[in-house]
Write an enzyme that holds these catalytic residues in place. Structure first.
Site, short mmCIF file in Angstrom:
data_model
loop_
_atom_site.label_atom_id
_atom_site.label_comp_id
_atom_site.label_asym_id
_atom_site.label_seq_id
_atom_site.Cartn_x
_atom_site.Cartn_y
_atom_site.Cartn_z
N THR A 30 -4.53 30.30 21.25
CA THR A 30 -4.87 31.42 21.13
C THR A 30 -6.30 31.97 20.72
O THR A 30 -6.58 32.86 20.23
CB THR A 30 -3.85 32.09 19.92
N MET A 34 2.06 31.36 13.03
CA MET A 34 2.24 32.52 12.57
C MET A 34 3.54 33.14 13.10
O MET A 34 4.24 33.69 11.86
CB MET A 34 0.98 33.60 12.82
N TYR A 45 -7.91 33.17 28.39
CA TYR A 45 -6.70 33.49 27.59
C TYR A 45 -5.64 33.99 28.48
O TYR A 45 -4.47 33.60 28.55
CB TYR A 45 -6.94 33.71 26.23
N ALA A 70 1.18 27.98 21.32
CA ALA A 70 0.15 28.44 22.34
C ALA A 70 -1.29 28.30 21.87
O ALA A 70 -1.43 27.94 20.57
CB ALA A 70 0.22 30.10 22.63
N ASP A 108 4.82 17.34 21.60
CA ASP A 108 3.50 18.04 22.12
C ASP A 108 3.91 18.40 23.57
O ASP A 108 4.41 17.77 24.51
CB ASP A 108 2.66 16.79 22.43
#
Length: 291
Positions: free
Chosen positions: A63, A12, A126, A61, A37
């Site tokens: 998320t 995003m 997280y 990340a 990776d």
């Protein structure tokens, strides 16, 4: 100009960031899991040593905040070990590292906005994984910029998973939506965050920075603003407490971030989240421009 490698270039923030940097004529290297990776240290070293970027902006990340509670190992592998791999390789090639972190490194117990010098104390897996990533970056890379942001929204990459899109989809099937009203934060939009990150790149300043759109609200207030701007009077948004809407991961009640360092450096604050929200809805082509 500095050569910049962006991890998570298909995400995003990554999509908007790569687009902005390329338009600004930066030599830009978009990187995704298909070519590097981040969990694989040998692959990370190989790519960074061969491409030799001046700066790495690490947006890649894990998320999925709730799923992380049951996928701790996966979350830690990406957000901690992956960041550690990036940091080690950056240290080896003497590259600057910009690490995108989160408001969820805080526990929400503070009664005022969090500033860059406040001590993190995450409530969920997280947040813990991102804080461990911060510590790895700080330890390994002298020229680092840890950029905490919050409540991220964008139109590209995995944008379909953001809160605004979930609310819009929910409104297709029901007229009354229950939304949590006791969690406060700062909605931030990728098309505003990207140019601010570029401004920060131009300064020889390092450490922790908070980057969010101006203003704060609850999830309820954000949802209500979406339908107010769209003029959708037939959608009713009802406030509920976090206790009434239990989730796997505990969220901070207050994750509002203040940005005194940006102010001190003369970087203009990002515009108010409501103005950015209007722009988001215009770009989504579900809000028409006034003639």
């Amino acid at each position: 100009m500095k050569t910049i490698l962006v991890t998570g270039a298909d995400g995003m923030l990554g999509v908007d960031l790569v687009s902005f940097l390329e338009n600004a004529r930066y030599p830009t290297i978009p990187s995704t899991i298909h070519d590097m990776d981040i969990v694989n240290p040998e692959q990370v070293r190989s790519v960074l040593h061969s491409r030799k970027p001046d700066v790495v902006i690490h947006t890649a990340a894990y998320t999925a905040v709730d799923r992380a509670e049951s996928e701790r190992d996966v979350c830690m592998a990406v957000n901690h070990q992956g960041t550690l791999n990036i940091a080690q390789a950056c240290a080896e090639i003497n590259a600057e590292l910009v690490y995108i972190s989160t408001d969820y490194v805080f526990d929400g117990a503070k009664n005022s906005p969090y500033v860059e010098t406040d001590a993190p104390h995450p409530l969920n897996v997280y947040g813990e994984s991102k804080f461990l990533g911060e510590k790895a970056v700080t330890r390994l890379v002298p020229r680092h910029k840890i950029c905490r942001t919050s409540w991220l929204h964008g139109l590209s990459g995995i944008a379909g998973t953001n809160f605004i899109e979930k609310i819009l989809r929910a409104a297709l099937t029901r007229n009354t939506l229950k939304v949590v009203s006791d969690q406060m934060g700062c909605p931030t939009f990728t098309f505003d965050l990207a140019p601010t990150l570029e401004q920060l790149l131009t300064l020889p300043e390092y450490g922790v920075f908070h980057l969010t759109n101006s203003g704060a609200c609850s999830w309820f207030e954000l949802a209500a603003a979406v339908f107010e701007i769209l003029g959708e009077s037939n959608i009713t948004v009802v406030p509920v407490t976090s206790a009434e809407f239990p989730r796997s991961a505990k969220r901070p009640m207050n994750s509002v971030l203040a940005s005194p360092r940006l102010v001190g450096l003369g970087i203009p604050p990002l515009r108010h989240w409501k103005d950015a929200l209007r722009e988001y809805l215009l770009q989504r082509k579900i809000l028409k421009k006034k003639s």
